[in-house]
Design a protein around this motif. Structure first.
Motif, PDB file in Angstrom:
ATOM      1  N   LEU A   8      19.721  -1.488 -79.547  1.00  0.00           N
ATOM      2  CA  LEU A   8      21.041  -1.489 -78.917  1.00  0.00           C
ATOM      3  C   LEU A   8      21.611  -0.085 -78.853  1.00  0.00           C
ATOM      4  CD1 LEU A   8      22.594  -4.702 -80.532  1.00  0.00           C
ATOM      5  CD2 LEU A   8      21.819  -4.421 -78.162  1.00  0.00           C
ATOM      6  N   GLU A   9      21.419   0.688 -79.926  1.00  0.00           N
ATOM      7  CA  GLU A   9      21.907   2.060 -79.943  1.00  0.00           C
ATOM      8  C   GLU A   9      21.235   2.873 -78.852  1.00  0.00           C
ATOM      9  OE1 GLU A   9      20.917   3.274 -83.841  1.00  0.00           O
ATOM     10  OE2 GLU A   9      22.521   2.147 -84.815  1.00  0.00           O
ATOM     11  N   THR A  10      19.916   2.705 -78.724  1.00  0.00           N
ATOM     12  CA  THR A  10      19.157   3.453 -77.724  1.00  0.00           C
ATOM     13  C   THR A  10      19.594   3.087 -76.322  1.00  0.00           C
ATOM     14  OG1 THR A  10      17.254   3.558 -79.193  1.00  0.00           O
ATOM     15  CG2 THR A  10      16.851   3.920 -76.849  1.00  0.00           C
ATOM     16  N   GLN A  11      19.734   1.785 -76.046  1.00  0.00           N
ATOM     17  CA  GLN A  11      20.159   1.349 -74.724  1.00  0.00           C
ATOM     18  C   GLN A  11      21.549   1.870 -74.402  1.00  0.00           C
ATOM     19  OE1 GLN A  11      19.806  -2.892 -75.017  1.00  0.00           O
ATOM     20  NE2 GLN A  11      17.554  -2.857 -75.040  1.00  0.00           N
ATOM     21  N   SER A  12      22.438   1.864 -75.397  1.00  0.00           N
ATOM     22  CA  SER A  12      23.794   2.371 -75.192  1.00  0.00           C
ATOM     23  C   SER A  12      23.780   3.853 -74.873  1.00  0.00           C
ATOM     24  CB  SER A  12      24.638   2.124 -76.444  1.00  0.00           C
ATOM     25  OG  SER A  12      25.918   2.693 -76.311  1.00  0.00           O
ATOM     26  N   CYS A 107      25.018  18.570 -77.684  1.00  0.00           N
ATOM     27  CA  CYS A 107      23.576  18.647 -77.481  1.00  0.00           C
ATOM     28  C   CYS A 107      23.256  19.636 -76.365  1.00  0.00           C
ATOM     29  CB  CYS A 107      22.990  17.274 -77.143  1.00  0.00           C
ATOM     30  SG  CYS A 107      21.182  17.287 -76.984  1.00  0.00           S
ATOM     31  N   MET A 108      22.352  20.570 -76.638  1.00  0.00           N
ATOM     32  CA  MET A 108      22.003  21.615 -75.678  1.00  0.00           C
ATOM     33  C   MET A 108      20.683  21.331 -74.956  1.00  0.00           C
ATOM     34  SD  MET A 108      24.610  23.480 -76.092  1.00  0.00           S
ATOM     35  CE  MET A 108      24.153  24.886 -75.092  1.00  0.00           C
ATOM     36  N   TRP A 109      20.124  20.131 -75.149  1.00  0.00           N
ATOM     37  CA  TRP A 109      18.816  19.824 -74.559  1.00  0.00           C
ATOM     38  C   TRP A 109      18.901  19.755 -73.051  1.00  0.00           C
ATOM     39  CZ3 TRP A 109      17.026  15.964 -71.333  1.00  0.00           C
ATOM     40  CH2 TRP A 109      15.633  15.817 -71.246  1.00  0.00           C
ATOM     41  N   ASN A 110      17.862  20.246 -72.379  1.00  0.00           N
ATOM     42  CA  ASN A 110      17.661  19.968 -70.959  1.00  0.00           C
ATOM     43  C   ASN A 110      16.163  19.944 -70.695  1.00  0.00           C
ATOM     44  OD1 ASN A 110      16.732  22.664 -69.678  1.00  0.00           O
ATOM     45  ND2 ASN A 110      18.535  23.265 -70.880  1.00  0.00           N
ATOM     46  N   GLY A 111      15.785  19.143 -69.725  1.00  0.00           N
ATOM     47  CA  GLY A 111      14.365  18.987 -69.415  1.00  0.00           C
ATOM     48  C   GLY A 111      14.195  18.067 -68.225  1.00  0.00           C
ATOM     49  N   ALA A 112      12.967  17.635 -67.989  1.00  0.00           N
ATOM     50  CA  ALA A 112      12.679  16.758 -66.857  1.00  0.00           C
ATOM     51  C   ALA A 112      13.323  15.386 -67.076  1.00  0.00           C
ATOM     52  CB  ALA A 112      11.180  16.618 -66.665  1.00  0.00           C
ATOM     53  N   LEU A 113      13.748  14.769 -65.986  1.00  0.00           N
ATOM     54  CA  LEU A 113      14.351  13.431 -66.066  1.00  0.00           C
ATOM     55  C   LEU A 113      13.384  12.444 -66.716  1.00  0.00           C
ATOM     56  CD1 LEU A 113      16.526  11.346 -65.377  1.00  0.00           C
ATOM     57  CD2 LEU A 113      15.561  11.201 -63.065  1.00  0.00           C
ATOM     58  N   SER A 114      12.098  12.637 -66.502  1.00  0.00           N
ATOM     59  CA  SER A 114      11.096  11.728 -67.083  1.00  0.00           C
ATOM     60  C   SER A 114      11.094  11.782 -68.606  1.00  0.00           C
ATOM     61  CB  SER A 114       9.699  12.089 -66.552  1.00  0.00           C
ATOM     62  OG  SER A 114       9.378  13.435 -66.853  1.00  0.00           O
ATOM     63  N   ASP A 115      11.620  12.865 -69.196  1.00  0.00           N
ATOM     64  CA  ASP A 115      11.649  13.013 -70.654  1.00  0.00           C
ATOM     65  C   ASP A 115      12.989  12.605 -71.264  1.00  0.00           C
ATOM     66  OD1 ASP A 115       9.067  14.051 -70.608  1.00  0.00           O
ATOM     67  OD2 ASP A 115       9.791  16.100 -70.284  1.00  0.00           O
ATOM     68  N   LEU A 116      13.953  12.234 -70.432  1.00  0.00           N
ATOM     69  CA  LEU A 116      15.297  11.953 -70.930  1.00  0.00           C
ATOM     70  C   LEU A 116      15.331  10.771 -71.893  1.00  0.00           C
ATOM     71  CD1 LEU A 116      18.349  12.452 -70.916  1.00  0.00           C
ATOM     72  CD2 LEU A 116      18.511  10.982 -68.890  1.00  0.00           C
ATOM     73  N   GLU A 117      14.665   9.680 -71.543  1.00  0.00           N
ATOM     74  CA  GLU A 117      14.711   8.487 -72.393  1.00  0.00           C
ATOM     75  C   GLU A 117      14.100   8.762 -73.770  1.00  0.00           C
ATOM     76  OE1 GLU A 117      13.348   3.779 -72.381  1.00  0.00           O
ATOM     77  OE2 GLU A 117      13.331   4.938 -70.523  1.00  0.00           O
ATOM     78  N   THR A 118      12.979   9.513 -73.787  1.00  0.00           N
ATOM     79  CA  THR A 118      12.357   9.877 -75.066  1.00  0.00           C
ATOM     80  C   THR A 118      13.307  10.720 -75.905  1.00  0.00           C
ATOM     81  OG1 THR A 118      10.140   9.815 -74.114  1.00  0.00           O
ATOM     82  CG2 THR A 118      10.423  11.077 -76.147  1.00  0.00           C
ATOM     83  N   HIS A 119      13.980  11.664 -75.241  1.00  0.00           N
ATOM     84  CA  HIS A 119      14.944  12.514 -75.957  1.00  0.00           C
ATOM     85  C   HIS A 119      16.049  11.674 -76.586  1.00  0.00           C
ATOM     86  CE1 HIS A 119      17.932  15.552 -76.869  1.00  0.00           C
ATOM     87  NE2 HIS A 119      18.775  14.940 -76.070  1.00  0.00           N
ATOM     88  N   THR A 121      16.028   8.463 -77.227  1.00  0.00           N
ATOM     89  CA  THR A 121      15.521   7.454 -78.159  1.00  0.00           C
ATOM     90  C   THR A 121      15.106   8.044 -79.498  1.00  0.00           C
ATOM     91  OG1 THR A 121      14.692   6.168 -76.285  1.00  0.00           O
ATOM     92  CG2 THR A 121      13.826   5.610 -78.454  1.00  0.00           C
ATOM     93  N   LEU A 122      14.489   9.226 -79.465  1.00  0.00           N
ATOM     94  CA  LEU A 122      13.875   9.752 -80.681  1.00  0.00           C
ATOM     95  C   LEU A 122      14.436  11.078 -81.172  1.00  0.00           C
ATOM     96  CD1 LEU A 122      10.134   9.064 -79.730  1.00  0.00           C
ATOM     97  CD2 LEU A 122      11.651   7.615 -81.083  1.00  0.00           C
ATOM     98  N   GLU A 123      15.027  11.882 -80.302  1.00  0.00           N
ATOM     99  CA  GLU A 123      15.303  13.263 -80.658  1.00  0.00           C
ATOM    100  C   GLU A 123      16.781  13.609 -80.803  1.00  0.00           C
ATOM    101  OE1 GLU A 123      13.470  15.341 -77.475  1.00  0.00           O
ATOM    102  OE2 GLU A 123      11.417  14.736 -78.003  1.00  0.00           O
ATOM    103  N   CYS A 124      17.624  13.122 -79.911  1.00  0.00           N
ATOM    104  CA  CYS A 124      19.014  13.598 -79.857  1.00  0.00           C
ATOM    105  C   CYS A 124      19.793  13.206 -81.109  1.00  0.00           C
ATOM    106  CB  CYS A 124      19.718  13.060 -78.614  1.00  0.00           C
ATOM    107  SG  CYS A 124      21.399  13.727 -78.427  1.00  0.00           S
ATOM    108  N   GLY A 137      32.178   1.539 -87.807  1.00  0.00           N
ATOM    109  CA  GLY A 137      32.156   2.978 -87.572  1.00  0.00           C
ATOM    110  C   GLY A 137      31.032   3.388 -86.640  1.00  0.00           C
ATOM    111  N   SER A 138      31.286   4.454 -85.876  1.00  0.00           N
ATOM    112  CA  SER A 138      30.290   5.002 -84.971  1.00  0.00           C
ATOM    113  C   SER A 138      30.123   6.486 -85.284  1.00  0.00           C
ATOM    114  CB  SER A 138      30.725   4.810 -83.512  1.00  0.00           C
ATOM    115  OG  SER A 138      29.779   5.373 -82.625  1.00  0.00           O
ATOM    116  N   TYR A 139      28.887   6.924 -85.485  1.00  0.00           N
ATOM    117  CA  TYR A 139      28.636   8.294 -85.933  1.00  0.00           C
ATOM    118  C   TYR A 139      27.460   8.891 -85.167  1.00  0.00           C
ATOM    119  CZ  TYR A 139      31.405   6.591 -89.853  1.00  0.00           C
ATOM    120  OH  TYR A 139      32.397   6.041 -90.615  1.00  0.00           O
ATOM    121  N   PRO A 140      27.454  10.222 -85.008  1.00  0.00           N
ATOM    122  CA  PRO A 140      26.261  10.869 -84.429  1.00  0.00           C
ATOM    123  C   PRO A 140      25.048  10.542 -85.284  1.00  0.00           C
ATOM    124  CG  PRO A 140      28.087  12.425 -84.519  1.00  0.00           C
ATOM    125  CD  PRO A 140      28.516  11.203 -85.280  1.00  0.00           C
ATOM    126  N   ARG A 141      23.908  10.387 -84.642  1.00  0.00           N
ATOM    127  CA  ARG A 141      22.701   9.991 -85.358  1.00  0.00           C
ATOM    128  C   ARG A 141      22.429  10.899 -86.560  1.00  0.00           C
ATOM    129  NH1 ARG A 141      18.089   9.838 -81.427  1.00  0.00           N
ATOM    130  NH2 ARG A 141      18.772   7.723 -80.976  1.00  0.00           N
TER     131      ARG A 141
END
Length: 235
Positions: A8-12, A107-119, A121-124, A137-141
């Motif tokens: 749910l967090e990832t989809q949001s 977040c300062m990330w930028n890259g290809a749109l194809s990599d956005l979901e991975t970013h 889901t796993l990185e940001c 409560g809601s907090y940055p990962r």
């Protein structure tokens, strides 16, 4: 369960930056605004899985054209009702190759749109995630684990004990790693000392061999002298 909460967090997080999968991508996530030819005439967003329409050559998001067909509506561009559609793989590759940035604050990330979901889901570390213990409560990962481990008032006593145990295990792991490092260093030093001792032993052996050789030479020389002396006595 935690796995469901994570999904749910990832989809949001994904929907926050690229809209719902039922429409195209928000233009705001692109580093450079795409050409108007990449805009869907139905949702007015950037094409997601673009499909080519046979009636006028327009491109529409896959999700959009399926809804249009289900509702029996005409082409959103030319209003023709008799048309077919087919995915344009080349245009989809072009869209997925476009540069985008993460819209999560900080977040300062930028890259290809194809990599956005991975970013997302796993990185940001800046994705806002709900506490799994239900405190609301809601907090940055990046901060969520600290909150859940040390701050959340909804944790049960078992969870708190588990948290303390986890901290203790982390300290034990650190001590184990330090001990292994020191032990490895000590073994290396002992090995170096042993190598030095072996080298000295080898030198002593060679030195003794030389002494034995000299002693043998002296013995042979003395025998020759004795032989000469005996001969002089006889003559």
């Amino acid at each position: 369960p935690v796995s469901q909460m994570w999904r749910l967090e990832t989809q949001s997080a994904i929907s926050k930056v690229d809209n719902s999968p039922s429409q195209g991508y928000s233009e705001s996530i692109f580093v450079t605004s795409p050409d108007v030819s990449f805009k869907c005439p139905e949702c007015c967003l950037i094409l997601r899985d673009p499909h080519l329409l046979s009636c006028c050559g327009s491109h529409v998001c896959e999700c959009c054209i399926k809804i249009i067909k289900e509702e029996g509506r005409p082409c959103p561009s030319c209003k023709d009702t008799d048309y077919t559609f087919l995915i344009n793989k080349q245009m989809r590759r072009e869209v997925l190759a476009m540069k985008v940035h993460c819209s999560n604050s900080g977040c300062m990330w930028n890259g290809a749109l194809s990599d956005l979901e991975t970013h997302l889901t796993l990185e940001c570390d800046f994705v806002e995630c709900l506490c799994r213990y239900g405190c609301g409560g809601s907090y940055p990962r990046a901060n969520l684990k600290i909150h859940e481990r040390d701050e959340c008032v909804e944790r049960t006593m078992d969870m708190r004990i588990e948290s303390v145990s986890a901290k203790m295990m982390e300290k034990v792991d650190v001590l184990d790693a330090r001990f292994e490092s020191q032990l490895h260093s000590l073994r290396n030093k002992l090995q170096q000392q042993q190598e030095k001792m072996d080298s000295m032993s080898s030198m002593e052996t060679r030195y003794q061999e030389k002494l034995d050789s000299i002693s043998s030479m002296e013995t042979r020389y003395q025998e020759k002298l004795d032989s000469i002396s005996s001969m002089e006595t006889r003559y």
